[in-house]
Scaffold this motif. Structure first.
Motif, PDB file in Angstrom:
ATOM      1  N   PRO A  32       0.801  -1.227   0.000  1.00  0.00           N
ATOM      2  CA  PRO A  32       0.000   0.000   0.000  1.00  0.00           C
ATOM      3  C   PRO A  32       0.835   1.279   0.000  1.00  0.00           C
ATOM      4  O   PRO A  32       1.944   1.318   0.526  1.00  0.00           O
ATOM      5  CB  PRO A  32      -0.795  -0.109   1.307  1.00  0.00           C
ATOM      6  N   TYR A  33       0.253   2.312  -0.605  1.00  0.00           N
ATOM      7  CA  TYR A  33       0.791   3.660  -0.515  1.00  0.00           C
ATOM      8  C   TYR A  33      -0.328   4.640  -0.788  1.00  0.00           C
ATOM      9  O   TYR A  33      -1.363   4.294  -1.356  1.00  0.00           O
ATOM     10  CB  TYR A  33       1.973   3.875  -1.458  1.00  0.00           C
ATOM     11  N   GLY A  34      -0.131   5.848  -0.339  1.00  0.00           N
ATOM     12  CA  GLY A  34      -1.132   6.893  -0.539  1.00  0.00           C
ATOM     13  C   GLY A  34      -0.623   8.211  -0.006  1.00  0.00           C
ATOM     14  O   GLY A  34       0.553   8.348   0.347  1.00  0.00           O
ATOM     15  N   GLY A  45       2.409   2.269   4.929  1.00  0.00           N
ATOM     16  CA  GLY A  45       2.620   2.123   3.497  1.00  0.00           C
ATOM     17  C   GLY A  45       3.966   2.684   3.100  1.00  0.00           C
ATOM     18  O   GLY A  45       4.721   3.187   3.927  1.00  0.00           O
ATOM     19  N   THR A  46       4.255   2.599   1.837  1.00  0.00           N
ATOM     20  CA  THR A  46       5.505   3.126   1.309  1.00  0.00           C
ATOM     21  C   THR A  46       5.202   4.377   0.503  1.00  0.00           C
ATOM     22  O   THR A  46       4.102   4.927   0.575  1.00  0.00           O
ATOM     23  CB  THR A  46       6.243   2.062   0.470  1.00  0.00           C
ATOM     24  N   ASN A  47       6.148   4.831  -0.276  1.00  0.00           N
ATOM     25  CA  ASN A  47       5.949   5.983  -1.153  1.00  0.00           C
ATOM     26  C   ASN A  47       7.013   5.949  -2.241  1.00  0.00           C
ATOM     27  O   ASN A  47       8.026   5.253  -2.105  1.00  0.00           O
ATOM     28  CB  ASN A  47       5.979   7.291  -0.349  1.00  0.00           C
ATOM     29  N   PRO A  48       6.799   6.681  -3.324  1.00  0.00           N
ATOM     30  CA  PRO A  48       7.762   6.633  -4.433  1.00  0.00           C
ATOM     31  C   PRO A  48       9.177   7.041  -4.043  1.00  0.00           C
ATOM     32  O   PRO A  48      10.148   6.457  -4.533  1.00  0.00           O
ATOM     33  CB  PRO A  48       7.163   7.601  -5.457  1.00  0.00           C
ATOM     34  N   GLU A  49       9.309   8.016  -3.126  1.00  0.00           N
ATOM     35  CA  GLU A  49      10.644   8.482  -2.757  1.00  0.00           C
ATOM     36  C   GLU A  49      11.410   7.413  -1.980  1.00  0.00           C
ATOM     37  O   GLU A  49      12.615   7.226  -2.169  1.00  0.00           O
ATOM     38  CB  GLU A  49      10.555   9.789  -1.954  1.00  0.00           C
ATOM     39  N   GLU A  50      10.717   6.697  -1.101  1.00  0.00           N
ATOM     40  CA  GLU A  50      11.349   5.619  -0.348  1.00  0.00           C
ATOM     41  C   GLU A  50      11.811   4.500  -1.292  1.00  0.00           C
ATOM     42  O   GLU A  50      12.909   3.959  -1.144  1.00  0.00           O
ATOM     43  CB  GLU A  50      10.345   5.078   0.670  1.00  0.00           C
ATOM     44  N   LEU A  52      12.498   4.878  -4.482  1.00  0.00           N
ATOM     45  CA  LEU A  52      13.611   5.432  -5.252  1.00  0.00           C
ATOM     46  C   LEU A  52      14.898   5.396  -4.431  1.00  0.00           C
ATOM     47  O   LEU A  52      15.961   5.043  -4.947  1.00  0.00           O
ATOM     48  CB  LEU A  52      13.292   6.866  -5.688  1.00  0.00           C
ATOM     49  N   ALA A  53      14.813   5.741  -3.147  1.00  0.00           N
ATOM     50  CA  ALA A  53      15.991   5.699  -2.273  1.00  0.00           C
ATOM     51  C   ALA A  53      16.553   4.287  -2.195  1.00  0.00           C
ATOM     52  O   ALA A  53      17.773   4.083  -2.290  1.00  0.00           O
ATOM     53  CB  ALA A  53      15.639   6.230  -0.880  1.00  0.00           C
ATOM     54  N   ALA A  54      15.682   3.308  -2.021  1.00  0.00           N
ATOM     55  CA  ALA A  54      16.133   1.909  -1.952  1.00  0.00           C
ATOM     56  C   ALA A  54      16.801   1.494  -3.258  1.00  0.00           C
ATOM     57  O   ALA A  54      17.869   0.859  -3.246  1.00  0.00           O
ATOM     58  CB  ALA A  54      14.957   0.990  -1.644  1.00  0.00           C
ATOM     59  N   ALA A  55      16.200   1.866  -4.369  1.00  0.00           N
ATOM     60  CA  ALA A  55      16.756   1.497  -5.672  1.00  0.00           C
ATOM     61  C   ALA A  55      18.107   2.158  -5.903  1.00  0.00           C
ATOM     62  O   ALA A  55      19.055   1.518  -6.379  1.00  0.00           O
ATOM     63  CB  ALA A  55      15.775   1.873  -6.785  1.00  0.00           C
ATOM     64  N   HIS A  56      18.224   3.443  -5.553  1.00  0.00           N
ATOM     65  CA  HIS A  56      19.488   4.146  -5.782  1.00  0.00           C
ATOM     66  C   HIS A  56      20.583   3.585  -4.873  1.00  0.00           C
ATOM     67  O   HIS A  56      21.719   3.368  -5.317  1.00  0.00           O
ATOM     68  CB  HIS A  56      19.306   5.648  -5.568  1.00  0.00           C
ATOM     69  N   ALA A  57      20.262   3.326  -3.611  1.00  0.00           N
ATOM     70  CA  ALA A  57      21.252   2.747  -2.696  1.00  0.00           C
ATOM     71  C   ALA A  57      21.721   1.382  -3.206  1.00  0.00           C
ATOM     72  O   ALA A  57      22.920   1.079  -3.189  1.00  0.00           O
ATOM     73  CB  ALA A  57      20.668   2.622  -1.289  1.00  0.00           C
ATOM     74  N   ALA A  58      20.793   0.574  -3.671  1.00  0.00           N
ATOM     75  CA  ALA A  58      21.143  -0.762  -4.178  1.00  0.00           C
ATOM     76  C   ALA A  58      22.012  -0.672  -5.424  1.00  0.00           C
ATOM     77  O   ALA A  58      23.018  -1.379  -5.550  1.00  0.00           O
ATOM     78  CB  ALA A  58      19.874  -1.559  -4.468  1.00  0.00           C
ATOM     79  N   CYS A  59      21.639   0.198  -6.344  1.00  0.00           N
ATOM     80  CA  CYS A  59      22.382   0.345  -7.600  1.00  0.00           C
ATOM     81  C   CYS A  59      23.793   0.870  -7.335  1.00  0.00           C
ATOM     82  O   CYS A  59      24.779   0.326  -7.839  1.00  0.00           O
ATOM     83  CB  CYS A  59      21.613   1.288  -8.527  1.00  0.00           C
ATOM     84  N   PHE A  60      23.899   1.926  -6.529  1.00  0.00           N
ATOM     85  CA  PHE A  60      25.206   2.497  -6.217  1.00  0.00           C
ATOM     86  C   PHE A  60      26.100   1.468  -5.522  1.00  0.00           C
ATOM     87  O   PHE A  60      27.284   1.339  -5.839  1.00  0.00           O
ATOM     88  CB  PHE A  60      25.056   3.747  -5.336  1.00  0.00           C
ATOM     89  N   THR A  61      25.548   0.717  -4.574  1.00  0.00           N
ATOM     90  CA  THR A  61      26.344  -0.255  -3.826  1.00  0.00           C
ATOM     91  C   THR A  61      26.908  -1.330  -4.754  1.00  0.00           C
ATOM     92  O   THR A  61      28.086  -1.692  -4.654  1.00  0.00           O
ATOM     93  CB  THR A  61      25.506  -0.887  -2.693  1.00  0.00           C
ATOM     94  N   MET A  62      26.069  -1.813  -5.671  1.00  0.00           N
ATOM     95  CA  MET A  62      26.563  -2.800  -6.640  1.00  0.00           C
ATOM     96  C   MET A  62      27.623  -2.192  -7.549  1.00  0.00           C
ATOM     97  O   MET A  62      28.645  -2.823  -7.839  1.00  0.00           O
ATOM     98  CB  MET A  62      25.413  -3.356  -7.476  1.00  0.00           C
ATOM     99  N   ALA A  63      27.396  -0.955  -8.013  1.00  0.00           N
ATOM    100  CA  ALA A  63      28.366  -0.281  -8.884  1.00  0.00           C
ATOM    101  C   ALA A  63      29.705  -0.117  -8.160  1.00  0.00           C
ATOM    102  O   ALA A  63      30.774  -0.326  -8.744  1.00  0.00           O
ATOM    103  CB  ALA A  63      27.827   1.074  -9.333  1.00  0.00           C
ATOM    104  N   PHE A  64      29.655   0.234  -6.870  1.00  0.00           N
ATOM    105  CA  PHE A  64      30.878   0.382  -6.086  1.00  0.00           C
ATOM    106  C   PHE A  64      31.606  -0.958  -5.961  1.00  0.00           C
ATOM    107  O   PHE A  64      32.822  -1.040  -6.152  1.00  0.00           O
ATOM    108  CB  PHE A  64      30.562   0.955  -4.697  1.00  0.00           C
TER     109      PHE A  64
END
Length: 148
Positions: A32-34, A45-50, A52-64
């Protein structure tokens, strides 16, 4: 090539409506989100920014980690936090800042090389590139080889 999908089902008006986010892998399934979970302090619930934060942290960590591998350094533990800020802009909102914080154990690396690899991973990770319109993407990288 890799293409991943997510979907949203929404019912109701903006402030009173509720959505459900699902991902292809099932990591989120009807989650859920709202308005309340995005703009108020509703933790149900969650939200788009949360997300996005999870996705960016995951992507950066793998890139590093990949960049360290390429440079001949095996990574130990990596902990990354991303903070995404949503602010009003006129009658709308904009993400104006993403702050990445990395704490890493990389045995055998010196501070200068560590910072160089971290900066290149921030610059080169696919989500950083996709988010290039964000006014500020910062990185605080701390090398912690005490346990290594």
């Amino acid at each position: 090539m890799s293409e991943k999908t997510a979907s949203v089902h929404w019912e109701g008006s903006g402030k009173k409506g509720l959505g459900q986010i699902s991902t292809e892998t099932g990591a989120l399934q009807g989650y859920p989100y709202g308005f309340a979970s995005r703009f108020e302090d509703d933790r149900k619930g969650t939200n788009p920014e949360e997300i996005l934060a999870a996705a960016h942290a995951a992507c950066f960590t793998m890139a590093f980690s990949f960049a360290c591998d390429k440079a001949g350094f095996a990574t130990g533990s990596l902990d990354t936090q991303a903070s995404v800020r949503l602010v009003p802009e006129g009658d709308a909102f904009v993400i104006d800042r993403i702050a990445l914080t990395l704490k890493a154990s990389v045995p055998g690396i010196d501070e200068a090389r560590f910072q160089e690899i971290a900066a290149s991973a921030k610059r080169d990770c696919p989500l950083s590139k996709a988010l290039a319109s964000v006014a500020e993407i910062s990185l605080q990288a701390t090398l912690d080889n005490a346990g290594a």
